[in-house]
Design an enzyme around this catalytic site. Structure first.
Site, PDB file in Angstrom:
ATOM      1  N   ASN A   9     -15.270 -36.990 -45.842  1.00  0.00           N
ATOM      2  CA  ASN A   9     -16.009 -35.832 -46.276  1.00  0.00           C
ATOM      3  C   ASN A   9     -15.602 -34.740 -45.246  1.00  0.00           C
ATOM      4  O   ASN A   9     -16.500 -34.432 -44.125  1.00  0.00           O
ATOM      5  CB  ASN A   9     -17.457 -35.149 -46.862  1.00  0.00           C
ATOM      6  N   TRP A  10     -14.230 -34.359 -44.821  1.00  0.00           N
ATOM      7  CA  TRP A  10     -14.198 -32.870 -44.117  1.00  0.00           C
ATOM      8  C   TRP A  10     -14.914 -31.707 -44.167  1.00  0.00           C
ATOM      9  O   TRP A  10     -14.721 -30.209 -43.395  1.00  0.00           O
ATOM     10  CB  TRP A  10     -12.706 -33.011 -43.970  1.00  0.00           C
ATOM     11  N   LYS A  11     -15.505 -31.381 -45.018  1.00  0.00           N
ATOM     12  CA  LYS A  11     -15.844 -30.619 -45.697  1.00  0.00           C
ATOM     13  C   LYS A  11     -15.410 -29.214 -45.194  1.00  0.00           C
ATOM     14  O   LYS A  11     -14.567 -28.865 -45.233  1.00  0.00           O
ATOM     15  CB  LYS A  11     -17.892 -30.051 -44.882  1.00  0.00           C
ATOM     16  N   HIS A  94     -22.795 -32.977 -53.728  1.00  0.00           N
ATOM     17  CA  HIS A  94     -22.716 -33.478 -52.334  1.00  0.00           C
ATOM     18  C   HIS A  94     -24.154 -32.702 -52.306  1.00  0.00           C
ATOM     19  O   HIS A  94     -24.272 -31.439 -52.597  1.00  0.00           O
ATOM     20  CB  HIS A  94     -21.547 -33.053 -51.312  1.00  0.00           C
ATOM     21  N   GLU A  96     -24.972 -30.815 -50.121  1.00  0.00           N
ATOM     22  CA  GLU A  96     -24.941 -29.095 -49.681  1.00  0.00           C
ATOM     23  C   GLU A  96     -24.462 -28.240 -51.152  1.00  0.00           C
ATOM     24  O   GLU A  96     -24.676 -26.882 -51.135  1.00  0.00           O
ATOM     25  CB  GLU A  96     -24.092 -29.772 -48.508  1.00  0.00           C
ATOM     26  N   GLU A 166     -26.866 -40.853 -49.919  1.00  0.00           N
ATOM     27  CA  GLU A 166     -26.881 -40.255 -48.962  1.00  0.00           C
ATOM     28  C   GLU A 166     -28.796 -38.833 -48.591  1.00  0.00           C
ATOM     29  O   GLU A 166     -28.323 -37.721 -49.467  1.00  0.00           O
ATOM     30  CB  GLU A 166     -25.684 -38.843 -48.506  1.00  0.00           C
ATOM     31  N   GLY A 172     -25.930 -35.113 -40.446  1.00  0.00           N
ATOM     32  CA  GLY A 172     -25.322 -34.058 -40.012  1.00  0.00           C
ATOM     33  C   GLY A 172     -26.433 -34.013 -38.867  1.00  0.00           C
ATOM     34  O   GLY A 172     -26.093 -33.266 -38.142  1.00  0.00           O
ATOM     35  N   SER A 212     -24.351 -39.587 -40.573  1.00  0.00           N
ATOM     36  CA  SER A 212     -24.524 -39.722 -39.415  1.00  0.00           C
ATOM     37  C   SER A 212     -23.801 -41.423 -39.337  1.00  0.00           C
ATOM     38  O   SER A 212     -24.361 -41.076 -38.491  1.00  0.00           O
ATOM     39  CB  SER A 212     -26.100 -39.314 -38.846  1.00  0.00           C
ATOM     40  N   GLY A 233     -18.806 -37.641 -42.814  1.00  0.00           N
ATOM     41  CA  GLY A 233     -18.591 -36.613 -42.251  1.00  0.00           C
ATOM     42  C   GLY A 233     -18.272 -36.429 -41.027  1.00  0.00           C
ATOM     43  O   GLY A 233     -16.891 -36.415 -40.857  1.00  0.00           O
ATOM     44  N   GLY A 234     -18.944 -36.049 -40.141  1.00  0.00           N
ATOM     45  CA  GLY A 234     -18.735 -35.294 -38.839  1.00  0.00           C
ATOM     46  C   GLY A 234     -17.925 -36.082 -37.818  1.00  0.00           C
ATOM     47  O   GLY A 234     -16.591 -35.824 -37.715  1.00  0.00           O
TER      48      GLY A 234
HETATM   49  P1  PGA Z   1     -22.822 -36.640 -41.313  1.00  0.00           P
HETATM   50  O1  PGA Z   1     -22.160 -35.740 -43.490  1.00  0.00           O
HETATM   51  O2  PGA Z   1     -21.831 -37.929 -40.944  1.00  0.00           O
HETATM   52  O3  PGA Z   1     -21.941 -35.371 -40.534  1.00  0.00           O
HETATM   53  O4  PGA Z   1     -23.924 -36.808 -41.149  1.00  0.00           O
HETATM   54  C1  PGA Z   1     -22.166 -37.262 -44.250  1.00  0.00           C
HETATM   55  C2  PGA Z   1     -22.189 -36.573 -45.336  1.00  0.00           C
HETATM   56  O5  PGA Z   1     -22.082 -34.848 -46.020  1.00  0.00           O
HETATM   57  O6  PGA Z   1     -21.180 -36.442 -45.824  1.00  0.00           O
END
Ligand code: PGA
Length: 249
Positions: A9-11, A94, A96, A166, A172, A212, A233-234
């Site tokens: 997930n590149w956001k 998600h 967010e 999640e 994050g 994470s 994500g990251g």
């Molecule tokens: P993260 O993000 O790996 O940076 O914690 C995961 C996600 O939001 O799907």
């Protein structure tokens, strides 16, 4: 037998040239030799350039979509439009989007139905806050989201959905749930799916862990047979990190 799925997930990251470069690197490093599904989810603007690369190993998806098919919904992107640019997956619900943009389970459910109708597989995210975990509400919260998100979706369609567990406090932050904690919730999700559908369907639905995930902790999750991959994500923003996660044993 479930094929594990590692999704990035590149956001809100990567311009079109950066997205193209990262996809090229991933495809070259993975070179077709993976026994798991690999998906990247760039921004809407990069999807068509990624499609044009004609990647074989790396599939692509979107991070969100409209809860409408078409019409006067300024700024929205529909499932059919995502299909146009080769999306096979879409991340829905998600945390967010739930927290920052007010996405409800009802919207997630509507979007999931529309995605499935356009032959796009939803990756539906569920997870609890730290407060909810501390007060022992994790399973209630997660299974409640799951039930509402799958509401009215028939058994054939349900089998095409991927669930991403999640915990919000792990996204994050560098903190992860332990493999054991993740497995406990993921097993509860699978039991709930067996109640909502049937044992065979529940056994066929893939459930990822997210929050994470890094090359140095992915094994802790993948060693549990109920955990079918990760939503990253990251660590999906750098080719060597993401490949390290994909290639974990
Ligand atoms: P993260 O993000 O790996 O940076 O914690 C995961 C996600 O939001 O799907």
């Amino acid at each position: 037998m479930r094929t594990p799925i590692i999704a990035g997930n590149w956001k809100l990251n990567k311009t079109v040239p950066e997205a193209v470069e990262l996809c090229r690197q991933l495809e070259a490093l993975l070179d077709g030799a993976v026994d798991r599904e690999v998906v990247v989810c760039p921004s809407f603007t990069a999807l068509s350039a990624v499609q044009a690369l004609g990647l074989v190993t790396v599939k692509h998806g979107a991070q969100n979509m409209a809860a409408y098919e078409s019409g006067a919904y300024t700024g929205e992107v529909s499932a059919a439009m995502l299909r146009d640019v080769g999306c096979q997956y879409v991340i829905l619900g998600h945390s967010e989007r739930r927290e920052l943009f007010g996405e409800t389970d009802e919207a997630v459910n509507t979007k999931a139905r529309l995605a499935l109708r356009s032959d796009i597989k939803p990756i539906i995210c569920v997870g609890e806050t730290l407060e909810q975990r501390r007060s022992g509400e994790t399973e209630d919260v997660v299974l409640g989201q799951l039930t509402r998100d799958f509401d009215g979706i028939d058994v054939e369609d349900a089998a095409r959905i991927v669930v991403a567990y999640e915990p919000i406090w792990a996204i994050g932050t560098g903190e992860t749930a332990s493999g054991e904690d993740a497995n406990t919730v993921i097993s509860a999700i699978r039991r709930k799916l067996a109640v909502l559908y049937d044992a065979d369907t529940a056994a066929s639905i893939r459930i990822q862990y997210g929050g994470s995930v890094k090359p140095n902790n992915i094994r802790e999750f993948m060693e549990y047979p109920d955990i079918d991959g990760a939503l990253v994500g990251g660590a999906s923003l750098r080719a060597d990190d993401f490949v390290g996660i994909v290639q974990c044993s």
